[in-house]
Design a protein around this motif. Structure first.
Motif, short mmCIF file in Angstrom:
data_model
loop_
_atom_site.label_atom_id
_atom_site.label_comp_id
_atom_site.label_asym_id
_atom_site.label_seq_id
_atom_site.Cartn_x
_atom_site.Cartn_y
_atom_site.Cartn_z
N ARG B 145 0.80 -1.23 0.00
CA ARG B 145 0.00 0.00 0.00
C ARG B 145 0.82 1.27 0.00
N VAL B 172 -3.83 -2.01 -6.69
CA VAL B 172 -4.87 -2.58 -5.82
C VAL B 172 -4.35 -3.92 -5.29
N LYS B 355 -11.83 1.59 -5.06
CA LYS B 355 -10.75 2.56 -4.92
C LYS B 355 -10.88 3.73 -5.89
#
Lengths: 250, 395
Positions: B145, B172, B355
């Motif tokens: 991340r 992702v 997202k």
């Protein structure tokens, strides 16, 4: 033999009625191992009755559970009948554990039963240890094998162990030892020391989630979230360099 | 609701013929099983990492990469990826690469592993297994991340200015399930991150895992990811299917009775008191529906169907029966019983939508090599300039 009852002001956190459970690994019929346990249980009941404490006694015979015990060792999980026996131990206030001596050791059946119990099932429970054998030469087996086993389980064995070889059944000394062990057990019960230990020190022992112990963690309300591991679980970076493992390896 | 198969890639002699598959045979058979699962419309094929014979999946990403190349729609996963003995940095790299190769058809299940010698083989201590799993996942979570990670923990070399490459597909990360059979800390970690929780749901009494699943659900809600019945739960199971019930029991019995784990156990007891389902498609369906009754609505059901020395033709037939006779009915029945508002398990496309909405996913492009095999303090052209890599300084 009589006991002096604690006077007023001394805590007697004894539950009512006291649940006494006999575990017997005797397999013959009649079984001297069971007989020794029964005589002891009767004496404990008499002493409790004298003290005005109602009590119940239940018996877990391991012989009829032998196959269940063996299968639980292989599968890792007790079947229904064995689970019932484990539940009765979990709910007991005190135990009488009685086993025959085979080949210079406690019965394998008894040890196998102990092997399927959770480590924390019997924490701080008063226990009378008892064994029978074909010869007095096995007299130390009860103290050399049963006592360390119950020490591992963090139970509280009564100071007096009971052992009966064939000749003991003909003398009065065995009855006196039974009286002494029963007195010790009743005093341990009346002192409330077992419950106090469990109340005060429970989190310090090894436990497993949803185990069989009556105080086992069963849901989020029971779980301590302040441990190092729980802090790591919630994203904490620096955990303990060495952590106390939970029971088991998986 | 996703349905699929999970396997530990064990090799055992076929008790009816004495034939033992070679490693080469089992490996290519596993690929065939994954392909067949895809062809019959199953949703998930999961492979369990092991490092000891007679299990072959020491390197799930390698095998799954081939399955990815040969399949069209099935999600590839693991059951499990060892979060204790693997370096979390290598897990981040390997599975991000696999996610690219599979075009997003990947998630993974992380867990501890209970084979004692594997820990020392990889220089680890099993007594620290829970702490290893927790800390390593915390790092993995960040590596997927954050473009640049500075990190220090108890179990591996600290990281300064580290960028795990490739970045996850579309930036992702793969969805992660945490597998555990007895450890509330693992369920807590799954709940904390809003990840999935998976109970293998085999070799134990019916509903043995319910308290831990309920614990996870409650903590999922506690951490604000949704209500407890919206938590992402997966269950395992074991099945052997034949058109006629008695044929299933008769055919399966020698495999069960000769498999080391089950020696001394009775098949009939196991069918009655554990989640193992042996019987006709309708019997498998009926038993699986009891899982939904007991655990609540859940998102993923995996079956073990190829273990215990089953010849590959039989395993392929199991996959086929599961995909054609059992799962279509279960899909319909479970959907009909499902409470409103219960989400599906996240997939790559659902996570992209979550997202980016309708926007374009990020496609990280590295800055040029500045001559020292690094790309400077900001690894990607679109990296946040405020985030600078702090490389270790030579003194």
């Amino acid at each position: 033999m009589s006991i002096t009852m604690p006077g007023p002001g001394i805590p007697t956190e004894i539950s009512s009625p006291v649940r006494l459970v006999v575990v017997s690994a005797g397999v013959s019929e009649p079984s001297s191992t069971r007989l020794l346990a029964d005589r002891t249980a009767q004496k404990v009941l008499d002493l409790l009755r004298e003290a005005g404490t109602p009590a119940t006694v239940g018996v877990v015979e391991l012989g009829p559970l032998a196959v269940d015990i063996a299968q639980a060792i292989v599968s890792g999980f007790p079947g229904e009948r064995l689970q019932d026996a484990i539940n009765r131990l979990a709910e007991a206030d005190a135990l009488i554990a009685s086993t025959p001596v085979y080949k210079a050791g406690i019965s394998g059946l008894f040890k196998s039963f102990a092997d399927v119990l959770d480590n924390d099932l019997l924490i701080a429970k008063p226990v009378i240890l008892a064994a029978t054998a074909g010869t007095a030469r096995h007299a130390m087996v009860v103290d050399e094998q049963l006592r360390p086993l119950f020490a591992f389980l963090r139970a509280i064995p009564a100071p007096t162990s009971l052992f009966a070889a064939p000749e003991d059944w003909g003398g009065s000394a065995l009855g006196e030892r039974i009286d002494r062990a029963a007195t010790e057990l009743v005093l341990l019960l009346q002192s409330g020391v077992g419950r106090s230990i469990a109340d005060s020190a429970w989190t310090g022992y090894q436990h497993q989630f949803n185990g069989n112990a009556t105080r086992a963690e069963r849901g989020a309300d029971d779980v301590d979230f302040s441990t190092d591991l729980m802090r790591m679980a919630a994203g904490g970076i620096n955990g303990p360099a060495v952590s106390e493992p939970r029971v088991g390896t998986a | 609701m996703q349905f699929g198969i999970f396997t530990v890639g064990d090799i055992a002699p076929d008790p009816t013929t004495g034939h033992t598959q070679s490693e080469a045979e089992r490996i290519s058979n596993l690929v065939r099983i994954g392909q067949r699962a895809d062809e019959v419309g199953l949703d998930v094929f999961a492979l369990g990492e092991h490092h000891n014979p007679p299990f072959i999946p020491s390197s799930p990403p390698t095998l799954l990469s081939t399955v990815a190349a040969l399949t069209k729609q099935i999600i590839l996963s693991t059951s499990i990826t060892l979060m204790t003995t693997n370096d979390p940095v290598k897990i981040a790299e390997d599975y991000a690469m696999l996610q690219h190769m599979a075009k997003g058809r990947l998630d993974l299940m992380v867990g501890r592993g209970n084979t004692v010698p594997v820990y020392p083989w990889f220089g680890k201590d099993i007594r620290q297994g829970v702490a290893l799993a927790l800390e390593n996942y915390n790092l993995l979570h960040r590596l997927w991340r954050e473009d640049v990670v500075d990190w220090e923990g108890s179990f591996r070399t600290p990281l300064q200015g580290f960028t795990s490459t490739p970045r996850p597909l579309d930036d992702v990360p793969p969805f992660v399930w945490h597998g555990s059979i007895r450890t509330p800390e693992i369920a807590e970690q799954a709940a904390f991150y809003g990840n999935g929780y998976f109970a293998n749901h085999i070799l134990a009494p019916n509903f043995h895992f319910k308290p831990l699943v309920d614990f996870y659900r409650e903590r999922f809600e506690h951490y604000g990811h949704g209500t407890s019945d919206q938590a992402i739960v997966g269950l395992g199971g074991q099945a052997f299917i034949a058109k006629r019930s008695q044929d299933a029991v008769k055919t399966f019995r020698p495999y069960f009775e000769n498999y080391p784990v089950f020696r001394g156990s009775s098949l009939d007891d196991f069918m009655k008191s554990t989640p193992l389902s042996v019987g006709s498609p309708q019997e498998i369906i009926d038993k699986t529906l009891t899982f939904q009754d007991g655990f609540g609505d859940y998102q993923r059901q995996l079956f073990s169907v190829d273990s215990m020395g089953l010849p590959v033709e039989m395993a392929l037939e199991q996959v086929e029966l599961l995909g054609t006779e059992v799962v279509p009915v279960l899909r319909k029945e479970m959907a009909a019983r499902r409470a409103p508002g219960v989400p599906d398990a996240p997939t790559h496309s659902s996570l992209i939508t979550k997202k980016y909405g309708d926007g374009e996913p990020r496609q990280p492009r590295p800055n040029p090599n500045r001559g020292d095999n690094l790309s400077g303090t900001s690894p990607y052209q679109d990296s946040d300039p405020a985030v600078e890599a702090r490389f270790p300084v030579a003194v």
